[in-house]
Design a protein around this motif. Structure first.
Motif, short mmCIF file in Angstrom:
data_model
loop_
_atom_site.label_atom_id
_atom_site.label_comp_id
_atom_site.label_asym_id
_atom_site.label_seq_id
_atom_site.Cartn_x
_atom_site.Cartn_y
_atom_site.Cartn_z
N SER A 48 0.84 -1.19 0.00
CA SER A 48 0.00 0.00 0.00
C SER A 48 0.88 1.25 0.00
N VAL A 49 0.57 2.18 -0.88
CA VAL A 49 1.34 3.42 -0.95
C VAL A 49 0.39 4.61 -0.87
N LYS A 50 0.63 5.44 0.12
CA LYS A 50 -0.24 6.60 0.35
C LYS A 50 0.58 7.86 0.14
N ASP A 51 0.06 8.77 -0.68
CA ASP A 51 0.83 10.00 -0.92
C ASP A 51 -0.03 11.24 -0.72
N ASN A 52 0.63 12.38 -0.69
CA ASN A 52 -0.09 13.66 -0.60
C ASN A 52 0.05 14.43 -1.91
N GLY A 53 0.05 13.69 -3.01
CA GLY A 53 0.22 14.30 -4.33
C GLY A 53 -1.07 14.90 -4.88
N GLU A 54 -1.07 15.11 -6.20
CA GLU A 54 -2.16 15.86 -6.85
C GLU A 54 -3.50 15.14 -6.85
N GLY A 55 -3.46 13.82 -6.68
CA GLY A 55 -4.72 13.08 -6.66
C GLY A 55 -5.25 12.78 -8.05
N ILE A 56 -6.33 12.01 -8.10
CA ILE A 56 -6.94 11.62 -9.37
C ILE A 56 -8.43 12.01 -9.31
N ALA A 93 -2.63 -0.76 -15.07
CA ALA A 93 -3.42 -1.73 -15.82
C ALA A 93 -2.91 -3.14 -15.53
N SER A 94 -1.59 -3.29 -15.58
CA SER A 94 -1.00 -4.61 -15.34
C SER A 94 -1.25 -5.06 -13.91
N ILE A 95 -0.98 -4.20 -12.96
CA ILE A 95 -1.12 -4.58 -11.55
C ILE A 95 -2.58 -4.94 -11.25
N SER A 96 -3.50 -4.16 -11.81
CA SER A 96 -4.92 -4.40 -11.51
C SER A 96 -5.40 -5.74 -12.06
N SER A 97 -4.71 -6.25 -13.07
CA SER A 97 -5.15 -7.52 -13.67
C SER A 97 -4.69 -8.73 -12.87
N VAL A 98 -3.72 -8.54 -11.98
CA VAL A 98 -3.19 -9.69 -11.24
C VAL A 98 -3.27 -9.50 -9.72
N SER A 99 -4.19 -8.65 -9.28
CA SER A 99 -4.31 -8.40 -7.84
C SER A 99 -5.70 -7.87 -7.54
N LYS A 100 -5.92 -7.53 -6.27
CA LYS A 100 -7.11 -6.79 -5.87
C LYS A 100 -6.65 -5.37 -5.62
N LEU A 101 -7.05 -4.46 -6.48
CA LEU A 101 -6.50 -3.10 -6.47
C LEU A 101 -7.55 -2.09 -6.03
N ARG A 102 -7.19 -1.31 -5.02
CA ARG A 102 -8.11 -0.28 -4.56
C ARG A 102 -7.39 1.06 -4.63
N ILE A 103 -8.01 2.01 -5.35
CA ILE A 103 -7.44 3.36 -5.41
C ILE A 103 -8.39 4.31 -4.69
N THR A 104 -7.86 5.02 -3.73
CA THR A 104 -8.66 6.02 -3.01
C THR A 104 -7.95 7.35 -3.21
N SER A 105 -8.68 8.37 -3.67
CA SER A 105 -7.98 9.58 -4.04
C SER A 105 -8.88 10.81 -3.97
N ARG A 106 -8.23 11.95 -3.77
CA ARG A 106 -8.96 13.21 -3.85
C ARG A 106 -8.03 14.30 -4.37
N THR A 107 -8.54 15.11 -5.28
CA THR A 107 -7.78 16.26 -5.77
C THR A 107 -8.23 17.49 -4.97
N ILE A 108 -7.46 18.56 -5.09
CA ILE A 108 -7.78 19.77 -4.32
C ILE A 108 -9.08 20.40 -4.83
N GLN A 109 -9.43 20.11 -6.09
CA GLN A 109 -10.66 20.68 -6.67
C GLN A 109 -11.92 19.95 -6.21
N GLN A 110 -11.77 18.79 -5.57
CA GLN A 110 -12.95 18.00 -5.19
C GLN A 110 -13.18 18.07 -3.68
#
Ligand code: ADP
Ligand code: MG
Length: 311
Positions: A48-56, A93-110
């Motif tokens: 698991s990697v958590k960042d404080n970047g721009e978000g999606i 794309a590759s990682i999501s096809s061979v694992s259980k992938l969860r993306i949680t994200s927020r941008t500053i505009q949301q």
């Protein structure tokens, strides 16, 4: 599409450490300066990697896991300048096809974040959810749907060594960023932004930095900068070329011939035409257009800085 992604996954992802590398690079590309990593069971259970970047943005979430989607190439010249780590749009794309992938994200505009969940390449849901600014990507049960590949993984401990190695590469390279590593719920590293020397000291033991010999040299072909551990406490080595972590036999053999088995951290700079990063997608191997120039650079630098090692 699912099948293609599964096959492609083999090229990008061989083991948990490859996943970690892709996720850290994405966080850095998103201009994060705080990166927290959680690993369970050598990464087989969780990376698991958590960042404080721009978000999606929520509307970009699905795209992010599509093959060949990248928000990073806008112009063709970007491809050659390699300002960001990513540009192929293959990793998620590759990682999501061979694992259980969860993306949680927020941008500053949301005001509210979003969460996408994909299991073995199959879309499960995309919801609104509370999320701090930035992105958290959880990769669970890597290779759960590709038993042949799962079988090739080594012991948790061996996989962990690869993970710590990747973590160290990026923590060294980005000493100006906060990095935290938590393994099986235990904090292993908590690294605040610092100078390169202090970061190295924290990563490898408090004495390490004191026992280092500085290499700093330049000739008409390139530059070399870094440290060698004279007291042999640490035999690890980290090579960076044009600010990217690399593995290169030519460099490591040349260094070993000069000083034997020692720990070292070396940064090289060459003109970009001189280095081929595309030997293998997302792998760390590189090729040089002139091997002799590279080994001469190392020999000259070491003969100036490391006389005590001369046999
Ligand atoms: P690439 O890095 O080559 O663009 P990836 O598959 O690694 O491809 O990521 C796909 C896209 O997902 C990225 O281009 C980016 O837009 C988005 N993305 C992935 N990780 C993050 C992150 N941590 N923060 C913000 N955006 C991200
Ligand atoms: Mg990427």
């Amino acid at each position: 599409d699912e099948v293609i992604n599964k096959i492609a996954a083999g090229e990008v992802v061989e083991r948990p450490a490859n996943v970690l590398k892709e996720l850290i690079e994405n966080s850095i590309d998103a201009n994060a300066n705080k990166i927290e990593i959680f690993i369970e069971k050598g990464g087989k259970k969780l990376i698991s990697v958590k960042d404080n970047g721009e978000g999606i943005f929520q509307e970009d979430m699905i795209n992010a896991v599509k093959r060949h989607f990248s928000s990073k190439i806008e112009k063709e010249e970007d491809l050659y300048s390699l300002k960001s780590y990513g540009f192929r749009g293959e990793a998620l794309a590759s990682i999501s096809s061979v694992s259980k992938l969860r993306i949680t994200s927020r941008t500053i505009q949301q005001p509210v974040g979003s969460q996408l969940y994909i299991e073995g390449g199959k879309f499960k849901y995309l919801n609104q959810t509370a999320s701090p600014l930035g992105t958290k990507i959880d990769v669970e049960d890597l290779f759960f749907n590709t038993p042949a590949r799962l079988k090739f993984l080594k012991s948790d401990n061996t996989e962990l060594q690869h993970i710590i190695n990747i973590f160290s590469y990026y923590a060294i390279l980005h000493s100006d960023k906060y990095f935290r590593l938590v393994i099986d719920k235990k904090e292993v590293y908590n690294l605040y932004p610092s100078t390169l020397e202090d970061r190295i000291g924290l990563l490898f033991s408090s004495n390490f930095a004191k026992d280092l010999v500085v290499i700093d040299y330049e000739n008409e072909k390139g530059k070399i900068y870094g440290f060698v551990d004279i007291n042999l406490k640490n035999k690890k080595n980290f090579i960076f070329v044009n600010k990217r972590p690399v593995k290169n036999q030519l460099i490591s053999k040349t260094v070993k011939n000069l000083i034997g088995e020692k720990g070292y951290i070396l940064f090289f700079e060459f003109p970009s035409f001189f280095v081929d990063y595309n030997v293998h997608p997302s792998k760390m191997e590189i090729k040089f257009s002139d091997d002799t120039a590279v080994s001469n650079l190392i020999k000259e630098a070491f003969s100036i800085s490391l006389n005590p090692f001369k046999k």
